[in-house]
Design a protein around this motif. Structure first.
Motif, short mmCIF file in Angstrom:
data_model
loop_
_atom_site.label_atom_id
_atom_site.label_comp_id
_atom_site.label_asym_id
_atom_site.label_seq_id
_atom_site.Cartn_x
_atom_site.Cartn_y
_atom_site.Cartn_z
N VAL A 233 -47.73 -103.39 -61.28
CA VAL A 233 -48.74 -103.11 -62.30
C VAL A 233 -48.08 -102.87 -63.64
O VAL A 233 -47.20 -102.01 -63.76
CB VAL A 233 -49.59 -101.88 -61.90
N VAL A 254 -50.37 -107.26 -61.53
CA VAL A 254 -51.65 -106.84 -62.10
C VAL A 254 -51.38 -106.29 -63.49
O VAL A 254 -50.60 -105.34 -63.65
CB VAL A 254 -52.32 -105.75 -61.24
N ARG A 271 -59.12 -101.44 -56.16
CA ARG A 271 -58.32 -102.29 -55.29
C ARG A 271 -57.87 -101.55 -54.02
O ARG A 271 -57.02 -102.04 -53.29
CB ARG A 271 -57.09 -102.82 -56.03
#
Length: 360
Positions: A233, A254, A271
């Motif tokens: 991320v 992400v 998620r």
């Protein structure tokens, strides 16, 4: 949780619950589902079946234990199910465990921890309504320890956040020229990779992504990728280059285009991320700390002094010692020449706290 039992837990049930904790620990540390273990006891106290949850989509621990008993040719009628977490009461990828226990003729259920998930909770009530003897909150501290980050994540409705810092003894993460490899030694670095393998997501800022070009993978001691790779991320507005190592082998990338830590966690919660590891850099660490969204700190400290360079944490807006972010040490672990300090933030002082400052 409903408790309908009129009798205390027995020594045999306590032994079975400790066995169930050990079984639960065999399940994956990462993922949206909890680690759960179950032991089925016959009326004479012997074990007729046992099981644990192996991950999302697989049989839950109670059903696995029932299947194990049937495979052994043992009856489940009149048995006691000793379970680390309240049996679920909803239909998802699998059916409700509460009903499976009732249909199997289980007479008593002993539970360590109630299920805080409003979607899955209610199993104790279903069992009690069916006439099953339910005893709850048995060895709850041990049960919470087995559940790890999953439990507070579900209770708080957001991922459990571990902030990882790797710094010199004087709190630096890079020298004045920007070099940072390697501050900590090989043992500490491998420990950090093992931690990555247990979380659902690794979070860094765009500054770290652009400056360091990290891969953010979890690797074994021989350098190969381990089976579970967390989401990678990146937080911030700048683009991640097309040739970045973050786009190579490893977990899904992400990009959350925000500077708001709460928004980042909302995206990850959607998620089904239960445990997020914030790795860098100093600006992102400070943002999560200022937002009071850090649940645990893992600080890898090397016996190195730089006297200058980049600090591990950016400005927290602390103007006086009374406003310092204070941590409660939970564990200190030597790792080769380095030391790991695991600590949790103290809750903020109440408005009426008039504790005097201390002089050395």
């Amino acid at each position: 949780m409903t408790t309908t039992s009129s009798g205390a837990v027995t020594a045999t049930e306590l032994d079975a619950l400790r066995r169930a904790f050990a079984l639960a620990a065999r399940g994956p540390a990462s993922g949206p589902n909890p680690r759960v273990g179950c032991v089925l006891l016959a009326p004479d106290g012997t074990t007729v079946g046992e099981g644990w949850h192996e991950g999302a989509g697989s049989a839950h621990a109670e059903v696995a234990a029932l299947d194990d008993a049937r495979a052994r040719g043992r009856s489940t009628v009149g048995t006691t199910a000793v379970v680390t977490l309240e049996p679920c009461d909803h239909t998802g990828r699998t059916g409700p465990c509460s009903r499976a226990l009732v249909e199997a003729g289980v007479a008593r259920v002993v539970v360590a921890v109630r299920d805080p998930n409003p979607v899955a909770a209610g199993g104790a009530r279903t069992l009690a309504d069916a006439g099953v003897d339910v005893l709850a909150d048995v060895l709850p501290d041990e049960g919470r320890a087995v559940l790890g980050a999953w439990l507070p994540a579900v209770e708080r409705g957001r991922p459990f956040v571990t902030l990882k810092l790797a710094s010199t003894l004087d709190g630096r993460v890079a020298a004045a020229d920007g070099t940072s490899r390697w501050i900590t030694g090989a043992v500490a670095r491998q420990h950090a990779h093992d931690l990555r393998a247990e979380v659902d997501a690794i979070v860094v800022g765009t500054g770290t992504a652009l400056a360091d070009d990290p891969s953010l993978t979890a690797r074994a001691a021989d350098g190969t990728l381990v089976g579970h790779q967390p989401l990678r991320v990146v937080v911030g507005l700048r683009d991640v280059p097309g040739d970045a190592r973050l786009r190579g082998e490893g977990g899904e990338l992400v990009h959350v285009r925000t500077h708001d830590p709460a928004e980042v966690l909302a995206v990850l919660a959607a998620r089904e991320v239960r445990h997020a590891l914030v790795e860098g850099g100093p600006t992102l660490a400070a943002a999560f700390l200022r937002a009071r969204l850090v649940d645990e700190v893992h600080a890898y400290v090397a016996p190195v002094l730089l006297g200058g360079g980049l600090s591990a944490v950016a400005d927290l807006g602390v103007a006086t010692i009374a406003d310092a972010v204070r941590l409660v040490p939970r564990r200190v672990q030597p790792l080769g020449d380095d030391v790991l300090v695991v600590a949790t933030p103290e809750p903020p002082a109440s408005a009426g706290d008039d504790t005097q400052s201390e002089e050395p």
